[in-house]
Structure formats: C-alpha cells, structure tokens
Motif scaffolding. Structure first.
Motif, PDB file in Angstrom:
ATOM      1  N   GLY A  49       0.835  -1.153   0.067  1.00 25.24           N
ATOM      2  CA  GLY A  49      -0.172  -0.204   0.072  1.00 25.24           C
ATOM      3  C   GLY A  49       0.812   1.331   0.029  1.00 25.24           C
ATOM      4  O   GLY A  49       0.575   2.199  -0.630  1.00 25.24           O
TER       5      GLY A  49
ATOM      6  N   THR B 160       0.595   3.884  -3.136  1.00 23.76           N
ATOM      7  CA  THR B 160       0.189   5.108  -3.024  1.00 23.76           C
ATOM      8  C   THR B 160       1.306   6.148  -3.140  1.00 23.76           C
ATOM      9  O   THR B 160       1.030   7.066  -4.093  1.00 23.76           O
ATOM     10  CB  THR B 160       0.032   5.388  -1.574  1.00 23.76           C
ATOM     11  OG1 THR B 160      -0.780   4.574  -1.285  1.00 23.76           O
ATOM     12  CG2 THR B 160      -0.800   6.552  -1.184  1.00 23.76           C
TER      13      THR B 160
ATOM     14  N   ILE C 257      -4.014   5.301  -6.888  1.00 23.23           N
ATOM     15  CA  ILE C 257      -3.980   5.930  -5.609  1.00 23.23           C
ATOM     16  C   ILE C 257      -5.064   5.322  -4.799  1.00 23.23           C
ATOM     17  O   ILE C 257      -4.712   4.873  -3.516  1.00 23.23           O
ATOM     18  CB  ILE C 257      -3.953   7.503  -5.522  1.00 23.23           C
ATOM     19  CG1 ILE C 257      -2.626   7.765  -6.335  1.00 23.23           C
ATOM     20  CG2 ILE C 257      -3.731   8.082  -4.128  1.00 23.23           C
ATOM     21  CD1 ILE C 257      -2.715   9.368  -6.778  1.00 23.23           C
ATOM     22  N   THR C 258      -6.163   5.320  -5.216  1.00 24.10           N
ATOM     23  CA  THR C 258      -7.346   4.809  -4.484  1.00 24.10           C
ATOM     24  C   THR C 258      -6.988   3.289  -3.996  1.00 24.10           C
ATOM     25  O   THR C 258      -7.205   3.153  -2.726  1.00 24.10           O
ATOM     26  CB  THR C 258      -8.673   4.674  -5.201  1.00 24.10           C
ATOM     27  OG1 THR C 258      -8.720   6.162  -5.759  1.00 24.10           O
ATOM     28  CG2 THR C 258      -9.780   4.426  -4.238  1.00 24.10           C
TER      29      THR C 258
ATOM     30  N   GLY D 145      -4.366   1.821  -3.885  1.00 23.67           N
ATOM     31  CA  GLY D 145      -3.055   1.831  -2.737  1.00 23.67           C
ATOM     32  C   GLY D 145      -3.436   2.016  -1.350  1.00 23.67           C
ATOM     33  O   GLY D 145      -2.982   1.532  -0.458  1.00 23.67           O
ATOM     34  N   LEU D 146      -4.331   3.211  -1.386  1.00 26.51           N
ATOM     35  CA  LEU D 146      -4.833   3.642  -0.089  1.00 26.51           C
ATOM     36  C   LEU D 146      -5.712   2.439   0.552  1.00 26.51           C
ATOM     37  O   LEU D 146      -5.470   2.370   1.891  1.00 26.51           O
ATOM     38  CB  LEU D 146      -5.558   4.938  -0.102  1.00 26.51           C
ATOM     39  CG  LEU D 146      -4.527   6.203  -0.309  1.00 26.51           C
ATOM     40  CD1 LEU D 146      -5.615   7.330  -0.447  1.00 26.51           C
ATOM     41  CD2 LEU D 146      -3.853   6.518   0.935  1.00 26.51           C
TER      42      LEU D 146
ATOM     43  N   LEU E 112       4.899   8.260   2.946  1.00 27.52           N
ATOM     44  CA  LEU E 112       4.024   8.504   1.707  1.00 27.52           C
ATOM     45  C   LEU E 112       4.686   9.534   1.121  1.00 27.52           C
ATOM     46  O   LEU E 112       4.730   9.586  -0.317  1.00 27.52           O
ATOM     47  CB  LEU E 112       2.649   8.701   1.910  1.00 27.52           C
ATOM     48  CG  LEU E 112       1.951   7.477   2.514  1.00 27.52           C
ATOM     49  CD1 LEU E 112       0.540   7.655   2.663  1.00 27.52           C
ATOM     50  CD2 LEU E 112       2.233   6.096   1.756  1.00 27.52           C
TER      51      LEU E 112
END
Lengths: 320, 301
Positions: free
Chosen positions: B101, B105, B156-157, B159-160, B186
């Motif tokens: 993650g 991200t 990104i979503t 990853g988060l 991050l």
C-alpha cells in the motif's frame, strides 16, 4: 530607426553523428546558420525566405530563445533571448504554422482564457484585444466551438489571435498561410497588414508563398546555407534573380508559337501556350498586345516560386 | 570562427565560464519566483487537461475504473499466493499489505503529478516542445502537467485501500513516532518516485526513445517495493538502497515501524532518512533536467 532585432555574426553549429559501420560513429559539424548579420527596425514587416534547410527555422528558434547560438551576438528588444527566454516570452508572439497551441478538445475561447492567465494580461487589455481579434479575424462564431472541429484556416486564425492577446511587440510567423484556401489566406494577410499599420507590431514571417511577401512585406531577406543572400525589396530580388513570370494563354485554336516583343514563348501544347516575361515587368501591356493580335480565350498568370528565384540567383552569380 | 571581434564571438563548445554565469543568473529570489511560477502554470495546465478529459465523461469514468481494477489485480495475485503459504519472505499478509500500500500510494501520487514527463521524448521528436519554450512559464511545469490524467486516481485509491487494510491488520504499537512515520513515508516516497520520473524524462533530451528504461525503474521499482526485501538477492537490495535509493520509499521506514531487521546491516537511524533522501533526489533530478534542457537548446534535437 531604432534597431529592434539585431544579429551580429550569429552562428549555429550542430554536431551530427552519423553511423559509419556497425558501432563506429562519425561526427561531423553542420553550420545551420553561418555568420548571419542583420537588423530589423521596430515596426518593420519583413519576409524571411529560403529553401528548405536553409536555416530559417534555426534563426527563428534563436530569436525566440529556443536555441542558444553557438557564436555571435543576438538581441531582441535589447534582451539576449537565450539567457532570458521567459522574460522575452511576454514580449513576443510566435505562430508555428504546422503546430497549433490551441486546446484540441476545448472551445476556442478556453485557450484564450489560458493565455489571459498565463501571460497575466490585465482584464481590460485582454477584453479589448480579444474583441479586436474576434472582429478582424472573424472568430465570433468559432469561440464556442471545440478546436478539433475547426478547419485548417479557422484554426490558423485562432492561433494568430492566441499569439497576439498579450500585445507582443514582435510577431514571428512560420508559414502562416500554408495549406489555407484563398479566402483564408486573404483574411490572414489583411489582418497582418492592419496589425502592422495600426499597432506598429514588428512582423517577421517565413513563407514559401511569394504572394504573401508581395502583399505584405516591403523588405525581404533571402537565406541559404545559413547565409544572407539578399536583403532588400522584393522587386530587387526579381532583378537579382532575373526571375520570370509565366503567362499561360489559351488560344481559340492551335497556332504556331506566338511572336511578341514583351515575352518569349517557352512551350506550346495544342491551343495552349506558355509565355515567359521578366518578373519585374507588369503583365498588363503584354496582355493587351496579345489580345490585340491573337484570338485569346483565356489567360492565367503564374508567379515564380521562391526555389526558382533562388536557383536563378545562383546561376546568375556563378555566370559572372 | 570567421569574425575576429572578441566581443561577438563565443567559443563553440560553451565553456564552464558561461555555465557558471547562467547559474549565477538565478539568485535565490528568482529561484523562488520560478517555483511559484511553475506551480501556477502547472495548476492552470492541469485544469485545462481535466476539462478536456471531462468532455469525454464516459471515457473518463471507464479508464479510471479500469485503472483501479487493473492495479487491484496486482494485489489479488498476492492474496492468491497467501491461500497456499502463510508467509512470504518471512512476512505476514498484513505486513505485505502495508509495504504494498505504501509503495503503490507513493508511486500513484508521483505518477499523477509528474508521470507525464515520460512523454518528453515524443514532444522532442515531433517538435512540439518548442511551443512550450516560447511561453513565459517554466518548461518542467508545462511538461509535467501535460496530459494531466485524473484517472490515475484509480491507482492511488487502490494503494490507499490496501494500505488501510495493512495498517488495520499489523500488530504494531502505534506510538506517536510510528504514527508520524506513515505520512512521512508517503510524502517522501512520492518525492523520490517523482525525482526518478523527472530524471528519466531529462534523459530523453538526449535519447528520445529512453522511455522504456525509465519505465523499468519507475513501474519496475514500484513492483519491486511491493514485496519485502527479504525475497530479493542482497546485491539487488544494495542497488536499490544506494544506487537508485528506492528502498527509502517504503522498505526502510516501514520495516522500522514493523520492528523488522533490514537485510543489510544499516544503523537504525537510516529509517528516518527518507525526507533527506527525497530532497536530495529532487535536487539531482532538477540538475539533470536543467542539463538536459540546456543540451536540447544547444542541439535542437
């Protein structure tokens, strides 16, 4: 007159690597611009012509600060373009004929809004300039249209407007009429003439179309092999190049080659004949003389193209 | 050189003297204004691209969802692996999710913000870079904002989400320091990846078809970091720690949070270096960019 653009012995040398064998590479140098010196006064409108690969684009790129000269001195509005490219950018306008700077998928007016903000143009100024361009370049109906739907001529007019919203003191145009239809060409030329006359904007344009030069520029510079070959009036260029215009005559029937003082017949094909006469001379007396003595059905006039003029210039020079 | 006047002639191969003059021409104040000008131009151009994208709304939704789903498959592969094994390189699923993650991200953020620099070669080849050079805005900002693609939010979503799952699963004592490590990681990670993107883009001033090399480091590096360092050979770990310092994106800080040993014998404080490494990388990337642009402006290709 105050010199606005100044070049003194400007050079641009490119290293060219050529493959010579499997891994070995030969290095050679190409002098794209070779000791170029000239000045352009504020408010002049100059045609900058030459065959492909003569160094025209390289010169424009150095004048706009895209390329750094390898030697010599170059100033635009007192600024060294290579060193202060972004500062100069606010004072110049550039139109690359083949590459649009407009936003493909957005309405034309959105591209202008970006210019407004990127160049920090005062609101009042922006509105006035846009109104003026819209009126003179006939863009009113196009502002809401996505750029991808514009014709080539419409897009070129849009690009010219985009380059002028921040009141540049000098406008560089690279082939502004290439690929345009006759009406669009005329609109663009009228606009440029007014711009130069009303606002005193200095204009430097490269073109392959001698008519552009004829209608717009009192001064023309010819460049070849990176050197200035000619700098003066267009008429003088024709004299130097001893170039010829061609009158194409359609007669009522097939006739032996026309014999007339003012021109010589260079080609006959059925009822059609080609008459060559010096480009510095008016076609009117020739046409009236011809009409008086021959049964003429139709006429058309062909201007010499730049390549031909330059080729003749060379021939003339080596012949002396 | 035909011209004899010393004033008019500069040596063809620009000497170091000219170079230092160019650097001196940017005093600190101007550098700061270049930065703000750059950010301003970036914002304007990115906004234009977002509006362009929104003219094809359905296509935008499709590509965003696709980007989310495609990257999700990455993690699904890891999940499948864990149906057969209990640990990978000595790491539990939650820990792997944490590493994955964080890397995804950081990479996603860098890709969103400056990923377009990989298209520089194309602009050099077709000559459209010149149209950017005549505008009163820093070229890097214009190139980075070029084709700004919100669909990259899909990555990104994803990853988060994986990061969230990892954070919720791992057994870590959430001290203030450990809590602060996560955002630090991050942001620094995104900056390190961004520097790699920009450096790779700069390289395309010389080699216009170098995008593949860049991809190997950016996309390849991202994939590498999604697994724990223990599954890789020591030389490779050394390489991504000291040569291309990708290990600082997530490995070093995350392993400190997880209280795991790093395969190389490094002092503990290395785990707190990512911000320093990130700033250093960005600085080097900017130098590379400047050198590349200078080379382009002297050769035109």
């Amino acid at each position: 007159m105050e010199a606005f653009i100044e070049l003194d012995g400007v050079e641009k040398v490119f290293d060219v690597r050529r493959r010579a064998g499997l891994l070995r590479r030969e290095k050679s140098q190409v002098r794209a611009v070779d000791g170029l010196s000239f000045t352009v006064a504020r408010g002049e409108m100059v045609g900058y012509i030459g065959p492909n690969g003569a160094g025209k684009s390289t010169t424009i790129k150095m004048l706009t600060g895209i390329l750094t000269p390898s030697g010599g001195r170059l100033r635009v509005a007192g600024i060294d373009p290579a060193r202060e490219r972004t500062r100069l950018a606010r004072r110049i306008g550039v139109v690359f004929g083949q590459r649009t700077t407009l936003w493909w998928d957005l309405p034309l007016k959105d591209s202008y809004r970006l210019m407004h903000r990127m160049y920090r143009i005062p609101d009042q100024r922006f509105r006035e300039n846009l109104e003026r361009c819209v009126e003179l370049l006939d863009l009113g109906e196009l502002l809401e249209v996505p750029v991808r739907q514009l014709s080539l001529g419409q897009r070129m007019r849009g690009d010219i407007a985009a380059a002028l919203l921040h009141d540049p003191e000098v406008l560089y145009l690279d082939e502004p009429t290439i690929g345009l239809d006759v009406i669009s060409k005329a609109k663009v030329r009228d606009f440029l003439r007014d711009l130069n006359a009303d606002r005193g904007t200095t204009v430097l344009l490269t073109t392959h179309d001698l008519t552009d030069i004829e209608q717009l520029c009192r001064r023309v510079m010819v460049i070849d092999h990176g050197r200035l070959m000619y700098d003066g009036a267009l008429a003088g260029l024709h004299e130097v190049g001893e170039s010829e215009r061609t009158l194409i005559v359609d007669l009522e029937r097939e006739l032996p080659p026309v014999v007339i003082d003012l021109a010589r017949t260079v080609r006959v094909e059925g009822p059609r004949q080609w008459l060559a006469f010096p480009a510095s001379q008016s076609a009117a007396p020739l046409v009236s003389a011809l009409a008086a003595r021959y049964p003429v059905m139709d006429l058309s006039l062909r201007e010499p193209d730049i390549e031909a003029v330059i080729a003749k210039m060379y021939a003339g020079r080596s012949g002396q | 050189m035909p011209s004899p006047e010393p004033l008019a002639v500069e040596p063809a191969g620009r000497s170091t003297a000219t170079r230092s003059v160019e650097l001196d021409a940017f005093p600190t104040r101007t550098r700061l204004s270049t930065l703000t000008d750059g950010l301003r131009a970036y914002g304007m151009i990115a906004a234009m691209w977002i509006r362009s994208t929104m003219t094809y709304r359905a296509s935008f939704v499709m590509t965003t969802v696709t980007s989310f789903v495609v990257t999700a498959f990455d993690f699904i592969a890891i999940l499948l692996m864990f149906t057969h094994v209990d640990a990978l390189g000595g790491y539990q699923l939650g820990e792997i999710a944490f590493l994955y993650g964080a890397a995804a991200t950081s990479f996603g953020l860098a890709d969103l913000l400056v990923g377009s620099t990989e298209r520089l070669g194309r602009r050099v080849r077709d000559g459209t870079l010149d149209t950017l050079l005549v505008r009163p805005a820093p070229v890097l900002a214009q190139v980075a904002a070029d084709r700004f693609a919100l669909r990259r939010l899909g990555r990104i979503t994803q990853g988060l989400l994986v990061l969230g799952y990892g954070l919720g699963t791992v057994h870590v004592e959430w001290t203030l320091l450990n809590l602060l490590m996560v955002p630090m990681m991050l942001v620094s990670g995104a900056l390190i990846f961004a520097a790699v993107f920009v450096a790779g883009g700069s390289f395309q001033f010389w080699a216009q078809d170098a995008a593949e090399v860049q991809n190997a480091i950016t996309y390849g590096g991202n994939t590498l970091l999604q697994y724990p360092p223990t599954v890789f050979a020591k030389d490779l770990v050394r390489g991504v720690t000291f040569v291309v310092p990708l290990a600082f994106v997530n490995w070093l800080p995350a392993l400190a949070v997880l209280d795991r040993p790093y395969p190389l014998d490094l002092p503990h404080w290395f785990a707190y270096l990512p911000p320093v490494v990130a700033v250093l990388c960005c600085w080097l990337a900017l130098l590379a960019w400047r050198a590349g642009l200078r080379s382009y402006r002297s050769t035109g290709s």
